[in-house]
Design an enzyme around this catalytic site. Structure first.
Site, short mmCIF file in Angstrom:
data_model
loop_
_atom_site.label_atom_id
_atom_site.label_comp_id
_atom_site.label_asym_id
_atom_site.label_seq_id
_atom_site.Cartn_x
_atom_site.Cartn_y
_atom_site.Cartn_z
N GLU A 16 8.18 4.14 4.32
CA GLU A 16 6.78 4.08 4.82
C GLU A 16 6.77 4.63 6.39
OE1 GLU A 16 4.48 0.96 3.34
OE2 GLU A 16 5.96 0.38 1.95
N ASP A 69 -3.05 -2.49 -2.01
CA ASP A 69 -1.44 -2.61 -1.40
C ASP A 69 -1.35 -3.98 -0.52
OD1 ASP A 69 0.87 -1.76 -0.82
OD2 ASP A 69 0.29 0.26 -0.35
#
Length: 620
Positions: free
Chosen positions: A506, A301
Protein backbone atom coordinates in the site's frame (compact mmCIF):
# COMPACT_ATOMS: atom_id res chain seq x y z
CA UNK A 1 -60.04 -31.03 29.78
CA UNK A 2 -59.06 -27.39 29.23
CA UNK A 3 -55.51 -28.30 30.17
CA UNK A 4 -55.41 -31.04 27.53
CA UNK A 5 -56.87 -28.70 24.91
CA UNK A 6 -54.25 -26.09 25.80
CA UNK A 7 -51.46 -28.66 25.49
CA UNK A 8 -52.81 -29.83 22.11
CA UNK A 9 -53.00 -26.24 20.83
CA UNK A 10 -49.51 -25.55 22.13
CA UNK A 11 -48.17 -28.70 20.42
CA UNK A 12 -49.90 -27.70 17.18
CA UNK A 13 -48.34 -24.23 17.39
CA UNK A 14 -44.90 -25.71 17.91
CA UNK A 15 -45.46 -28.04 14.96
CA UNK A 16 -46.68 -25.13 12.84
CA UNK A 17 -43.60 -23.14 13.75
CA UNK A 18 -41.78 -24.43 10.72
CA UNK A 19 -38.89 -22.03 10.15
CA UNK A 20 -38.33 -21.57 6.44
CA UNK A 21 -34.90 -19.95 6.66
CA UNK A 22 -33.54 -23.02 8.44
CA UNK A 23 -34.71 -25.35 5.64
CA UNK A 24 -31.88 -26.02 3.13
CA UNK A 25 -34.46 -27.22 0.58
CA UNK A 26 -36.05 -23.79 0.31
CA UNK A 27 -34.79 -21.38 -2.41
CA UNK A 28 -32.25 -18.80 -1.23
CA UNK A 29 -34.57 -15.82 -1.74
CA UNK A 30 -37.34 -17.52 0.29
CA UNK A 31 -34.93 -18.18 3.16
CA UNK A 32 -33.62 -14.60 3.06
CA UNK A 33 -37.13 -13.14 3.09
CA UNK A 34 -38.24 -15.36 5.96
CA UNK A 35 -35.21 -14.52 8.09
CA UNK A 36 -35.40 -10.79 7.43
CA UNK A 37 -38.99 -10.46 8.62
CA UNK A 38 -37.89 -11.90 11.97
CA UNK A 39 -34.96 -9.48 12.47
CA UNK A 40 -34.81 -6.41 14.68
CA UNK A 41 -32.92 -3.27 13.64
CA UNK A 42 -30.08 -4.20 16.03
CA UNK A 43 -29.75 -7.63 14.39
CA UNK A 44 -29.72 -6.05 10.93
CA UNK A 45 -27.05 -3.52 11.85
CA UNK A 46 -25.00 -6.34 13.38
CA UNK A 47 -24.99 -8.10 10.01
CA UNK A 48 -23.56 -4.97 8.39
CA UNK A 49 -20.69 -4.82 10.90
CA UNK A 50 -17.31 -6.46 10.30
CA UNK A 51 -14.78 -6.33 13.15
CA UNK A 52 -11.14 -7.32 13.57
CA UNK A 53 -10.53 -10.63 15.34
CA UNK A 54 -8.45 -8.83 18.00
CA UNK A 55 -11.60 -6.90 18.95
CA UNK A 56 -13.89 -9.93 18.80
CA UNK A 57 -14.97 -12.04 21.75
CA UNK A 58 -17.89 -14.46 22.13
CA UNK A 59 -19.65 -11.89 24.32
CA UNK A 60 -19.22 -9.04 21.82
CA UNK A 61 -20.47 -11.24 18.96
CA UNK A 62 -23.58 -12.20 20.94
CA UNK A 63 -24.33 -8.76 22.35
CA UNK A 64 -24.11 -6.95 19.01
CA UNK A 65 -25.15 -9.74 16.59
CA UNK A 66 -21.89 -9.21 14.66
CA UNK A 67 -22.17 -10.48 11.07
CA UNK A 68 -18.52 -10.74 10.11
CA UNK A 69 -14.98 -10.95 11.49
CA UNK A 70 -11.71 -10.47 9.64
CA UNK A 71 -8.01 -10.98 10.09
CA UNK A 72 -6.11 -7.91 8.96
CA UNK A 73 -2.56 -8.37 7.60
CA UNK A 74 -0.57 -10.33 10.18
CA UNK A 75 -3.55 -10.79 12.53
CA UNK A 76 -3.29 -14.43 13.62
CA UNK A 77 -4.43 -16.59 16.57
CA UNK A 78 -0.77 -17.17 17.56
CA UNK A 79 2.65 -16.88 15.91
CA UNK A 80 3.10 -19.80 13.46
CA UNK A 81 -0.45 -20.95 14.27
CA UNK A 82 -1.40 -24.31 12.73
CA UNK A 83 -4.48 -24.90 10.58
CA UNK A 84 -6.11 -26.54 13.63
CA UNK A 85 -5.43 -23.43 15.73
CA UNK A 86 -7.27 -21.33 13.15
CA UNK A 87 -10.21 -23.76 12.98
CA UNK A 88 -10.50 -23.78 16.78
CA UNK A 89 -10.53 -19.97 16.95
CA UNK A 90 -13.17 -19.65 14.25
CA UNK A 91 -15.36 -22.31 15.83
CA UNK A 92 -15.29 -20.46 19.15
CA UNK A 93 -16.46 -17.28 17.42
CA UNK A 94 -19.01 -19.07 15.27
CA UNK A 95 -20.59 -20.90 18.20
CA UNK A 96 -21.18 -17.54 19.89
CA UNK A 97 -22.98 -16.23 16.77
CA UNK A 98 -25.06 -19.41 16.49
CA UNK A 99 -26.16 -19.04 20.12
CA UNK A 100 -27.99 -15.76 19.40
CA UNK A 101 -31.78 -15.61 19.11
CA UNK A 102 -31.83 -16.24 15.33
CA UNK A 103 -28.54 -18.14 15.12
CA UNK A 104 -27.18 -16.23 12.12
CA UNK A 105 -23.63 -17.40 11.37
CA UNK A 106 -20.85 -14.86 10.93
CA UNK A 107 -18.65 -14.87 7.83
CA UNK A 108 -14.87 -14.79 8.49
CA UNK A 109 -12.73 -12.97 5.91
CA UNK A 110 -8.99 -12.73 5.24
CA UNK A 111 -6.63 -11.29 2.62
CA UNK A 112 -5.51 -14.44 0.81
CA UNK A 113 -4.15 -12.42 -2.11
CA UNK A 114 -1.30 -14.66 -3.34
CA UNK A 115 -2.10 -17.90 -1.62
CA UNK A 116 -3.12 -17.95 2.05
CA UNK A 117 -0.42 -15.42 2.73
CA UNK A 118 -1.14 -14.56 6.38
CA UNK A 119 -0.77 -18.16 7.46
CA UNK A 120 2.51 -19.83 8.37
CA UNK A 121 3.45 -22.77 6.08
CA UNK A 122 0.88 -21.87 3.42
CA UNK A 123 1.89 -21.98 -0.26
CA UNK A 124 2.84 -18.46 -1.37
CA UNK A 125 2.12 -17.94 -5.08
CA UNK A 126 3.61 -15.17 -7.20
CA UNK A 127 1.91 -11.80 -6.74
CA UNK A 128 -0.57 -10.78 -9.43
CA UNK A 129 1.92 -8.84 -11.56
CA UNK A 130 3.85 -12.09 -12.05
CA UNK A 131 0.67 -14.02 -12.85
CA UNK A 132 -0.14 -11.35 -15.45
CA UNK A 133 3.20 -12.13 -17.10
CA UNK A 134 2.16 -15.77 -17.57
CA UNK A 135 -0.81 -14.82 -19.82
CA UNK A 136 -2.29 -18.11 -18.58
CA UNK A 137 -5.88 -17.81 -17.27
CA UNK A 138 -6.15 -21.57 -16.68
CA UNK A 139 -3.07 -21.49 -14.43
CA UNK A 140 -4.61 -18.62 -12.47
CA UNK A 141 -7.87 -20.56 -12.10
CA UNK A 142 -5.93 -23.55 -10.71
CA UNK A 143 -4.17 -21.19 -8.28
CA UNK A 144 -7.59 -19.93 -7.16
CA UNK A 145 -8.76 -23.49 -6.48
CA UNK A 146 -5.58 -24.34 -4.53
CA UNK A 147 -5.83 -21.11 -2.53
CA UNK A 148 -9.47 -21.86 -1.70
CA UNK A 149 -8.48 -25.26 -0.29
CA UNK A 150 -5.73 -23.74 1.86
CA UNK A 151 -8.06 -21.01 3.13
CA UNK A 152 -10.74 -23.59 3.95
CA UNK A 153 -8.05 -25.69 5.67
CA UNK A 154 -7.99 -22.99 8.35
CA UNK A 155 -11.80 -22.84 8.60
CA UNK A 156 -12.13 -19.55 6.69
CA UNK A 157 -14.83 -19.24 3.97
CA UNK A 158 -14.10 -15.78 2.50
CA UNK A 159 -11.10 -14.04 0.91
CA UNK A 160 -10.65 -10.39 -0.06
CA UNK A 161 -9.32 -11.34 -3.51
CA UNK A 162 -8.77 -10.89 -6.40
CA UNK A 163 -7.49 -7.36 -6.86
CA UNK A 164 -8.56 -6.46 -10.41
CA UNK A 165 -7.00 -3.00 -10.47
CA UNK A 166 -5.54 -1.83 -13.76
CA UNK A 167 -2.29 -0.22 -12.59
CA UNK A 168 -1.49 2.66 -14.93
CA UNK A 169 1.51 3.99 -13.01
CA UNK A 170 4.19 1.78 -11.40
CA UNK A 171 4.86 4.42 -8.77
CA UNK A 172 1.74 3.07 -7.03
CA UNK A 173 2.61 0.95 -3.99
CA UNK A 174 -0.04 -1.62 -4.90
CA UNK A 175 1.06 -2.10 -8.50
CA UNK A 176 2.12 -5.71 -7.84
CA UNK A 177 -1.48 -6.46 -6.85
CA UNK A 178 -2.52 -5.61 -10.43
CA UNK A 179 -2.20 -8.20 -13.19
CA UNK A 180 -1.41 -5.64 -15.87
CA UNK A 181 -1.64 -2.09 -17.24
CA UNK A 182 -3.91 -3.60 -19.94
CA UNK A 183 -7.51 -4.24 -18.89
CA UNK A 184 -7.73 -7.20 -21.31
CA UNK A 185 -5.06 -9.10 -19.38
CA UNK A 186 -6.83 -8.25 -16.11
CA UNK A 187 -10.15 -9.43 -17.56
CA UNK A 188 -8.62 -12.76 -18.62
CA UNK A 189 -7.23 -13.26 -15.11
CA UNK A 190 -10.69 -13.00 -13.50
CA UNK A 191 -10.69 -16.77 -14.13
CA UNK A 192 -9.23 -16.91 -10.62
CA UNK A 193 -12.79 -16.25 -9.34
CA UNK A 194 -13.97 -19.56 -10.80
CA UNK A 195 -11.03 -21.24 -9.05
CA UNK A 196 -11.85 -19.63 -5.70
CA UNK A 197 -15.63 -20.00 -5.86
CA UNK A 198 -16.09 -22.97 -8.22
CA UNK A 199 -17.48 -23.20 -11.75
CA UNK A 200 -20.96 -21.75 -12.17
CA UNK A 201 -23.52 -24.42 -13.13
CA UNK A 202 -25.33 -24.09 -16.47
CA UNK A 203 -28.56 -22.04 -16.27
CA UNK A 204 -27.48 -20.43 -12.97
CA UNK A 205 -29.24 -17.14 -12.20
CA UNK A 206 -27.40 -14.36 -14.03
CA UNK A 207 -25.15 -12.10 -11.93
CA UNK A 208 -26.08 -14.00 -8.73
CA UNK A 209 -23.26 -14.79 -6.27
CA UNK A 210 -22.07 -18.38 -6.40
CA UNK A 211 -19.90 -20.52 -4.09
CA UNK A 212 -19.61 -24.25 -4.67
CA UNK A 213 -19.61 -26.04 -1.34
CA UNK A 214 -17.03 -26.56 1.37
CA UNK A 215 -13.90 -26.65 -0.78
CA UNK A 216 -14.42 -23.18 -2.21
CA UNK A 217 -14.61 -19.69 -0.74
CA UNK A 218 -16.47 -16.46 -1.39
CA UNK A 219 -14.30 -14.09 -3.46
CA UNK A 220 -14.09 -10.29 -3.51
CA UNK A 221 -13.33 -8.21 -6.62
CA UNK A 222 -11.48 -5.05 -5.56
CA UNK A 223 -11.13 -2.07 -5.38
CA UNK A 224 -14.16 -0.56 -7.03
CA UNK A 225 -13.27 1.39 -9.14
CA UNK A 226 -10.26 3.16 -10.65
CA UNK A 227 -7.80 2.38 -7.84
CA UNK A 228 -4.97 1.80 -10.32
CA UNK A 229 -5.39 5.14 -12.07
CA UNK A 230 -4.61 7.67 -9.35
CA UNK A 231 -2.52 10.79 -10.00
CA UNK A 232 1.23 9.94 -9.95
CA UNK A 233 0.31 6.49 -8.63
CA UNK A 234 -0.24 7.90 -5.14
CA UNK A 235 -2.16 5.34 -3.08
CA UNK A 236 -5.74 6.31 -2.16
CA UNK A 237 -5.42 9.41 -4.35
CA UNK A 238 -7.69 10.89 -7.02
CA UNK A 239 -8.30 9.19 -10.37
CA UNK A 240 -8.95 11.95 -12.87
CA UNK A 241 -10.58 10.45 -15.95
CA UNK A 242 -13.84 10.95 -17.84
CA UNK A 243 -16.69 8.44 -17.58
CA UNK A 244 -15.82 6.84 -20.90
CA UNK A 245 -12.20 6.36 -19.75
CA UNK A 246 -13.34 4.86 -16.45
CA UNK A 247 -15.63 2.43 -18.29
CA UNK A 248 -13.11 1.45 -20.95
CA UNK A 249 -10.03 1.03 -18.71
CA UNK A 250 -11.02 0.36 -15.11
CA UNK A 251 -14.52 -1.14 -15.31
CA UNK A 252 -14.25 -4.08 -17.78
CA UNK A 253 -12.87 -6.62 -15.28
CA UNK A 254 -15.90 -5.95 -13.06
CA UNK A 255 -18.22 -7.01 -15.87
CA UNK A 256 -16.31 -10.30 -16.09
CA UNK A 257 -16.24 -10.76 -12.31
CA UNK A 258 -19.99 -10.27 -11.96
CA UNK A 259 -20.63 -12.65 -14.87
CA UNK A 260 -18.49 -15.23 -13.01
CA UNK A 261 -20.72 -14.95 -9.92
CA UNK A 262 -18.33 -13.00 -7.67
CA UNK A 263 -19.89 -12.86 -4.20
CA UNK A 264 -18.61 -9.50 -2.98
CA UNK A 265 -17.02 -6.30 -4.28
CA UNK A 266 -14.84 -3.98 -2.17
CA UNK A 267 -14.97 -0.20 -2.54
CA UNK A 268 -11.73 1.66 -3.20
CA UNK A 269 -10.08 4.18 -0.89
CA UNK A 270 -9.43 6.31 -3.96
CA UNK A 271 -11.62 9.04 -5.45
CA UNK A 272 -12.99 9.48 -8.95
CA UNK A 273 -12.78 13.09 -10.09
CA UNK A 274 -12.72 14.27 -6.49
CA UNK A 275 -15.55 12.09 -5.14
CA UNK A 276 -14.49 9.42 -2.64
CA UNK A 277 -15.54 6.00 -3.91
CA UNK A 278 -16.85 5.04 -0.46
CA UNK A 279 -19.37 7.88 -0.84
CA UNK A 280 -20.13 7.50 -4.55
CA UNK A 281 -23.80 6.58 -4.73
CA UNK A 282 -23.91 6.90 -8.50
CA UNK A 283 -21.21 4.29 -9.13
CA UNK A 284 -22.05 1.89 -6.28
CA UNK A 285 -25.85 1.93 -6.30
CA UNK A 286 -26.98 3.26 -9.68
CA UNK A 287 -24.24 1.70 -11.80
CA UNK A 288 -22.90 -1.41 -10.02
CA UNK A 289 -26.10 -2.62 -8.37
CA UNK A 290 -28.81 -1.36 -10.71
CA UNK A 291 -27.22 -1.13 -14.16
CA UNK A 292 -24.81 -4.07 -13.87
CA UNK A 293 -27.24 -6.06 -11.72
CA UNK A 294 -24.69 -7.11 -9.08
CA UNK A 295 -26.54 -9.19 -6.46
CA UNK A 296 -23.76 -9.87 -3.94
CA UNK A 297 -22.72 -7.42 -1.22
CA UNK A 298 -20.45 -4.38 -1.35
CA UNK A 299 -17.91 -4.19 1.47
CA UNK A 300 -15.86 -1.20 2.57
CA UNK A 301 -12.08 -1.29 2.85
CA UNK A 302 -10.35 -1.18 6.26
CA UNK A 303 -11.59 2.04 7.92
CA UNK A 304 -12.58 3.06 4.40
CA UNK A 305 -15.60 5.04 5.52
CA UNK A 306 -13.53 7.02 8.05
CA UNK A 307 -11.50 8.38 5.14
CA UNK A 308 -14.47 10.00 3.42
CA UNK A 309 -13.55 13.10 5.44
CA UNK A 310 -10.22 14.92 5.45
CA UNK A 311 -8.63 14.34 7.88
CA UNK A 312 -9.99 10.83 8.38
CA UNK A 313 -12.57 10.37 11.15
CA UNK A 314 -13.22 14.12 11.33
CA UNK A 315 -17.00 13.51 11.30
CA UNK A 316 -17.76 9.84 11.77
CA UNK A 317 -21.54 10.24 11.76
CA UNK A 318 -21.30 11.92 8.36
CA UNK A 319 -19.02 9.12 7.13
CA UNK A 320 -21.51 6.45 8.20
CA UNK A 321 -24.37 8.34 6.56
CA UNK A 322 -22.57 8.94 3.25
CA UNK A 323 -21.15 5.42 2.89
CA UNK A 324 -24.29 3.48 3.78
CA UNK A 325 -26.51 5.75 1.65
CA UNK A 326 -23.99 5.35 -1.20
CA UNK A 327 -24.61 1.60 -1.12
CA UNK A 328 -21.90 0.09 1.11
CA UNK A 329 -23.52 -3.01 2.62
CA UNK A 330 -20.91 -4.32 5.05
CA UNK A 331 -18.51 -1.96 6.81
CA UNK A 332 -15.01 -3.13 7.70
CA UNK A 333 -15.04 -1.07 10.86
CA UNK A 334 -12.68 -2.79 12.09
CA UNK A 335 -12.10 -1.63 15.71
CA UNK A 336 -14.67 0.90 16.93
CA UNK A 337 -17.73 -1.26 16.34
CA UNK A 338 -19.70 0.55 19.07
CA UNK A 339 -19.20 3.90 17.31
CA UNK A 340 -20.39 2.42 14.02
CA UNK A 341 -23.38 0.54 15.45
CA UNK A 342 -24.62 3.48 17.56
CA UNK A 343 -24.21 6.00 14.74
CA UNK A 344 -25.97 3.80 12.23
CA UNK A 345 -28.87 3.08 14.61
CA UNK A 346 -29.35 6.81 15.28
CA UNK A 347 -29.26 7.63 11.55
CA UNK A 348 -31.91 5.01 10.83
CA UNK A 349 -34.09 6.02 13.77
CA UNK A 350 -34.00 9.67 12.63
CA UNK A 351 -34.73 8.56 9.03
CA UNK A 352 -31.50 10.04 7.66
CA UNK A 353 -30.80 6.53 6.33
CA UNK A 354 -33.99 4.84 5.10
CA UNK A 355 -34.92 1.38 6.37
CA UNK A 356 -35.08 0.25 2.74
CA UNK A 357 -31.32 0.87 2.45
CA UNK A 358 -30.64 -1.26 5.54
CA UNK A 359 -32.85 -4.03 4.16
CA UNK A 360 -31.02 -3.96 0.82
CA UNK A 361 -27.68 -4.34 2.62
CA UNK A 362 -28.83 -7.16 4.88
CA UNK A 363 -30.63 -8.99 2.06
CA UNK A 364 -27.37 -9.02 0.07
CA UNK A 365 -25.26 -10.20 3.01
CA UNK A 366 -27.69 -12.99 3.91
CA UNK A 367 -27.97 -13.99 0.25
CA UNK A 368 -24.21 -14.63 0.11
CA UNK A 369 -24.26 -16.51 3.43
CA UNK A 370 -27.09 -18.79 2.23
CA UNK A 371 -25.54 -19.30 -1.24
CA UNK A 372 -22.24 -20.44 0.26
CA UNK A 373 -23.93 -22.88 2.64
CA UNK A 374 -22.91 -21.04 5.79
CA UNK A 375 -26.29 -21.61 7.48
CA UNK A 376 -26.20 -25.34 6.76
CA UNK A 377 -22.50 -25.95 7.52
CA UNK A 378 -21.44 -23.09 9.81
CA UNK A 379 -18.73 -24.90 11.80
CA UNK A 380 -15.46 -25.82 10.10
CA UNK A 381 -13.73 -29.08 11.00
CA UNK A 382 -10.27 -30.59 10.54
CA UNK A 383 -11.06 -32.41 7.28
CA UNK A 384 -8.98 -30.07 5.13
CA UNK A 385 -6.06 -29.23 7.45
CA UNK A 386 -3.69 -31.35 5.30
CA UNK A 387 -4.32 -28.98 2.35
CA UNK A 388 -2.23 -26.19 3.88
CA UNK A 389 1.08 -25.91 2.00
CA UNK A 390 0.65 -29.33 0.43
CA UNK A 391 3.11 -30.63 -2.15
CA UNK A 392 0.77 -30.36 -5.15
CA UNK A 393 0.10 -26.70 -4.37
CA UNK A 394 3.83 -25.98 -4.07
CA UNK A 395 4.36 -27.66 -7.45
CA UNK A 396 1.64 -25.43 -8.89
CA UNK A 397 3.33 -22.36 -7.42
CA UNK A 398 6.63 -23.50 -8.91
CA UNK A 399 4.95 -23.81 -12.32
CA UNK A 400 3.56 -20.30 -11.89
CA UNK A 401 7.04 -18.95 -11.09
CA UNK A 402 8.48 -20.58 -14.22
CA UNK A 403 5.77 -19.10 -16.44
CA UNK A 404 5.99 -15.64 -14.82
CA UNK A 405 9.69 -15.01 -15.52
CA UNK A 406 10.29 -12.49 -18.31
CA UNK A 407 13.63 -12.63 -20.14
CA UNK A 408 14.59 -9.06 -21.08
CA UNK A 409 18.14 -9.59 -22.33
CA UNK A 410 20.06 -12.72 -23.29
CA UNK A 411 23.69 -12.28 -24.30
CA UNK A 412 25.76 -9.35 -25.50
CA UNK A 413 24.49 -10.29 -28.95
CA UNK A 414 21.69 -12.57 -30.11
CA UNK A 415 24.32 -14.92 -31.56
CA UNK A 416 25.84 -15.51 -28.11
CA UNK A 417 23.04 -16.12 -25.58
CA UNK A 418 24.05 -16.70 -21.96
CA UNK A 419 20.86 -18.55 -20.99
CA UNK A 420 20.17 -21.31 -20.32
CA UNK A 421 23.14 -21.59 -17.97
CA UNK A 422 25.23 -24.76 -17.91
CA UNK A 423 24.63 -26.85 -14.78
CA UNK A 424 28.16 -28.14 -14.88
CA UNK A 425 30.74 -25.42 -14.26
CA UNK A 426 33.89 -25.19 -12.15
CA UNK A 427 32.79 -22.43 -9.82
CA UNK A 428 29.86 -20.02 -9.95
CA UNK A 429 29.07 -16.91 -7.94
CA UNK A 430 25.62 -16.18 -6.55
CA UNK A 431 25.31 -12.63 -5.21
CA UNK A 432 22.75 -10.07 -4.13
CA UNK A 433 20.46 -9.14 -1.25
CA UNK A 434 17.55 -11.19 -2.64
CA UNK A 435 19.33 -14.45 -3.46
CA UNK A 436 18.83 -16.09 -0.08
CA UNK A 437 15.92 -14.16 1.45
CA UNK A 438 12.53 -15.85 1.39
CA UNK A 439 10.72 -12.80 2.78
CA UNK A 440 12.18 -10.59 0.06
CA UNK A 441 11.12 -12.94 -2.72
CA UNK A 442 7.56 -13.14 -1.32
CA UNK A 443 7.11 -9.36 -0.98
CA UNK A 444 4.40 -7.53 0.95
CA UNK A 445 1.21 -9.21 2.17
CA UNK A 446 3.20 -12.21 3.40
CA UNK A 447 2.94 -13.29 7.07
CA UNK A 448 2.92 -9.56 7.95
CA UNK A 449 0.95 -6.81 6.18
CA UNK A 450 4.17 -5.09 5.01
CA UNK A 451 6.05 -8.36 4.48
CA UNK A 452 9.29 -9.15 6.24
CA UNK A 453 12.93 -10.10 5.69
CA UNK A 454 14.34 -13.58 6.25
CA UNK A 455 12.95 -17.09 6.57
CA UNK A 456 9.45 -15.95 7.40
CA UNK A 457 7.67 -19.16 6.36
CA UNK A 458 8.32 -22.50 4.67
CA UNK A 459 9.76 -22.35 1.17
CA UNK A 460 12.82 -22.43 -1.07
CA UNK A 461 15.10 -19.46 -1.67
CA UNK A 462 16.65 -18.87 -5.07
CA UNK A 463 20.10 -19.73 -3.71
CA UNK A 464 18.82 -23.05 -2.33
CA UNK A 465 17.18 -23.73 -5.69
CA UNK A 466 20.40 -23.03 -7.59
CA UNK A 467 22.38 -25.35 -5.31
CA UNK A 468 19.87 -28.17 -5.81
CA UNK A 469 19.81 -27.71 -9.60
CA UNK A 470 23.49 -27.49 -10.62
CA UNK A 471 25.68 -30.52 -11.13
CA UNK A 472 27.06 -31.88 -7.82
CA UNK A 473 30.59 -31.07 -9.03
CA UNK A 474 29.80 -27.36 -9.47
CA UNK A 475 31.07 -25.19 -6.63
CA UNK A 476 28.42 -22.58 -5.72
CA UNK A 477 29.89 -19.60 -3.86
CA UNK A 478 27.43 -17.18 -2.23
CA UNK A 479 28.49 -13.64 -1.35
CA UNK A 480 25.71 -11.16 -0.71
CA UNK A 481 27.62 -8.04 -1.73
CA UNK A 482 31.09 -8.93 -3.05
CA UNK A 483 33.53 -6.27 -4.20
CA UNK A 484 34.89 -6.19 -7.75
CA UNK A 485 38.17 -7.76 -6.67
CA UNK A 486 36.43 -10.80 -5.22
CA UNK A 487 34.38 -11.25 -8.38
CA UNK A 488 37.40 -10.80 -10.65
CA UNK A 489 40.03 -12.89 -8.86
CA UNK A 490 38.13 -16.11 -8.14
CA UNK A 491 37.91 -17.55 -11.61
CA UNK A 492 34.11 -17.82 -11.67
CA UNK A 493 32.55 -19.41 -14.75
CA UNK A 494 29.60 -17.02 -14.44
CA UNK A 495 27.57 -15.15 -11.82
CA UNK A 496 23.89 -14.92 -10.88
CA UNK A 497 23.00 -11.60 -9.22
CA UNK A 498 19.63 -11.43 -7.47
CA UNK A 499 18.63 -7.94 -6.32
CA UNK A 500 15.49 -5.82 -6.12
CA UNK A 501 12.98 -4.07 -3.90
CA UNK A 502 12.46 -4.81 -0.20
CA UNK A 503 8.90 -5.84 0.76
CA UNK A 504 6.17 -3.19 1.10
CA UNK A 505 2.44 -2.80 0.73
CA UNK A 506 0.00 0.00 0.00
CA UNK A 507 1.13 3.57 0.77
CA UNK A 508 4.50 2.45 2.17
CA UNK A 509 5.30 1.20 -1.34
CA UNK A 510 4.53 4.45 -3.15
CA UNK A 511 7.75 5.56 -4.85
CA UNK A 512 8.50 8.54 -7.03
CA UNK A 513 12.00 7.34 -7.97
CA UNK A 514 11.55 3.55 -8.41
CA UNK A 515 15.23 2.85 -7.80
CA UNK A 516 16.60 -0.44 -6.53
CA UNK A 517 17.98 0.39 -3.07
CA UNK A 518 21.66 -0.07 -2.32
CA UNK A 519 23.59 -2.29 -2.27
CA UNK A 520 21.67 -3.65 -5.31
CA UNK A 521 23.16 -1.34 -7.97
CA UNK A 522 26.66 -1.64 -6.46
CA UNK A 523 26.41 -5.44 -6.53
CA UNK A 524 25.41 -5.36 -10.20
CA UNK A 525 28.33 -3.08 -11.06
CA UNK A 526 30.93 -4.98 -9.01
CA UNK A 527 29.95 -8.42 -10.28
CA UNK A 528 28.86 -7.75 -13.85
CA UNK A 529 31.91 -5.58 -14.46
CA UNK A 530 34.12 -8.56 -13.61
CA UNK A 531 32.43 -11.77 -14.73
CA UNK A 532 29.72 -12.97 -17.14
CA UNK A 533 26.46 -12.37 -15.29
CA UNK A 534 22.70 -12.80 -15.33
CA UNK A 535 20.79 -10.32 -13.18
CA UNK A 536 17.49 -11.43 -11.69
CA UNK A 537 15.29 -8.53 -10.54
CA UNK A 538 12.88 -9.24 -7.66
CA UNK A 539 10.32 -6.41 -7.69
CA UNK A 540 6.65 -5.62 -7.68
CA UNK A 541 6.95 -3.47 -10.81
CA UNK A 542 9.44 -2.17 -13.36
CA UNK A 543 12.30 -0.34 -11.65
CA UNK A 544 15.22 1.76 -12.87
CA UNK A 545 17.66 -0.62 -14.60
CA UNK A 546 18.56 1.29 -17.76
CA UNK A 547 21.97 2.54 -16.51
CA UNK A 548 23.08 -1.04 -15.70
CA UNK A 549 21.75 -3.00 -18.69
CA UNK A 550 24.94 -2.59 -20.80
CA UNK A 551 26.94 -4.26 -17.98
CA UNK A 552 24.68 -7.33 -17.90
CA UNK A 553 24.92 -10.38 -20.10
CA UNK A 554 21.34 -11.36 -19.30
CA UNK A 555 18.42 -9.78 -17.44
CA UNK A 556 15.37 -11.51 -15.96
CA UNK A 557 12.29 -9.88 -14.40
CA UNK A 558 11.16 -12.34 -11.72
CA UNK A 559 8.58 -10.07 -10.01
CA UNK A 560 7.67 -11.36 -6.52
CA UNK A 561 7.78 -15.11 -7.04
CA UNK A 562 6.66 -16.27 -3.59
CA UNK A 563 7.74 -19.31 -1.60
CA UNK A 564 8.85 -21.57 -4.45
CA UNK A 565 12.22 -20.21 -5.61
CA UNK A 566 12.92 -23.50 -7.38
CA UNK A 567 10.83 -22.19 -10.29
CA UNK A 568 13.51 -19.55 -10.97
CA UNK A 569 16.31 -22.12 -11.16
CA UNK A 570 14.15 -24.40 -13.35
CA UNK A 571 14.23 -21.79 -16.11
CA UNK A 572 17.70 -20.27 -15.58
CA UNK A 573 19.26 -23.71 -16.11
CA UNK A 574 17.05 -24.71 -19.02
CA UNK A 575 14.84 -27.45 -17.57
CA UNK A 576 12.07 -25.21 -18.91
CA UNK A 577 12.11 -22.34 -21.40
CA UNK A 578 11.35 -18.68 -20.79
CA UNK A 579 7.82 -17.85 -21.95
CA UNK A 580 6.67 -14.82 -19.86
CA UNK A 581 5.63 -11.52 -21.43
CA UNK A 582 5.79 -8.10 -19.77
CA UNK A 583 2.42 -7.33 -18.18
CA UNK A 584 3.46 -3.70 -18.05
CA UNK A 585 5.69 -1.27 -19.89
CA UNK A 586 9.29 -1.09 -18.61
CA UNK A 587 10.30 2.58 -18.64
CA UNK A 588 13.74 4.07 -19.27
CA UNK A 589 13.39 6.80 -16.62
CA UNK A 590 10.70 7.87 -14.16
CA UNK A 591 10.40 11.19 -16.00
CA UNK A 592 8.44 9.26 -18.65
CA UNK A 593 5.72 8.19 -16.20
CA UNK A 594 2.90 7.55 -16.50
CA UNK A 595 3.55 5.69 -19.75
CA UNK A 596 1.38 2.87 -21.01
CA UNK A 597 1.11 0.92 -24.24
CA UNK A 598 -0.75 2.96 -26.85
CA UNK A 599 0.32 6.35 -25.46
CA UNK A 600 1.39 9.00 -27.95
CA UNK A 601 5.06 9.33 -26.97
CA UNK A 602 5.65 5.68 -26.21
CA UNK A 603 9.40 5.18 -25.84
CA UNK A 604 10.04 2.37 -23.36
CA UNK A 605 13.16 0.46 -22.44
CA UNK A 606 11.11 -2.72 -23.00
CA UNK A 607 7.56 -2.47 -24.37
CA UNK A 608 4.43 -4.04 -22.95
CA UNK A 609 4.18 -7.70 -24.06
CA UNK A 610 7.94 -7.99 -24.62
CA UNK A 611 9.71 -11.16 -23.56
CA UNK A 612 12.48 -13.20 -25.15
CA UNK A 613 11.96 -16.94 -25.27
CA UNK A 614 14.30 -19.89 -24.84
CA UNK A 615 13.79 -23.58 -25.45
CA UNK A 616 14.25 -26.17 -22.70
CA UNK A 617 17.77 -27.57 -22.75
CA UNK A 618 16.57 -31.01 -23.81
CA UNK A 619 15.28 -29.50 -27.05
CA UNK A 620 18.16 -27.05 -27.63
Amino acid sequence: MLGILFLMCWAATIQAEYIKYKDPNQPVNVRVKDLMKRMTLAEKIGQMTQIERKDASPQVLKDYFIGSILSGGGSVPAPQASAKDWVNMINEYQKACLSTRLGIPMIYGIDAVHGHNNVYNATIFPHNVGLGATRDPDLVKRIGAATALEVRATGIPYTFAPCIAVCRDPRWGRCYESYSEDHRVVQAMTQIILGLQGDIPANYTKDFPYVSGQKHVAACAKHFVGDGGTQKGINENNTIIDFHGLLSTHMPAYYDSIAKGVSTIMASYSSWNGIKMHANRYLITDFLKKKLGFKGFVISDWQGIDRITTPPDANYTYSVQMSVNAGIDMVMVPDDYLGFINNLATLVNTEVIPMSRIDDAVRRILRVKFVMGLFDNPLPDYNLVDQLGKKEHRELAREAVRKSLVLLKNGRSSKKPLLPLPKKAGKILVAGSHADNLGYQCGGWTIEWQGKSGRITDGTTILEAIKSTVDPSTNVVFSENPDAGFAKNNNFSYAIVVVGEPPYSETAGDSLNLTIPEPGPSTIQSVCGAVKCVVVIISGRPVVVEPYVPLMDALVAAWLPGSEGQGVADVLFGDFGFTGKLPRTWFKSVEQLPMNFGDENYDPLFPFDFGLTTKPRSTV
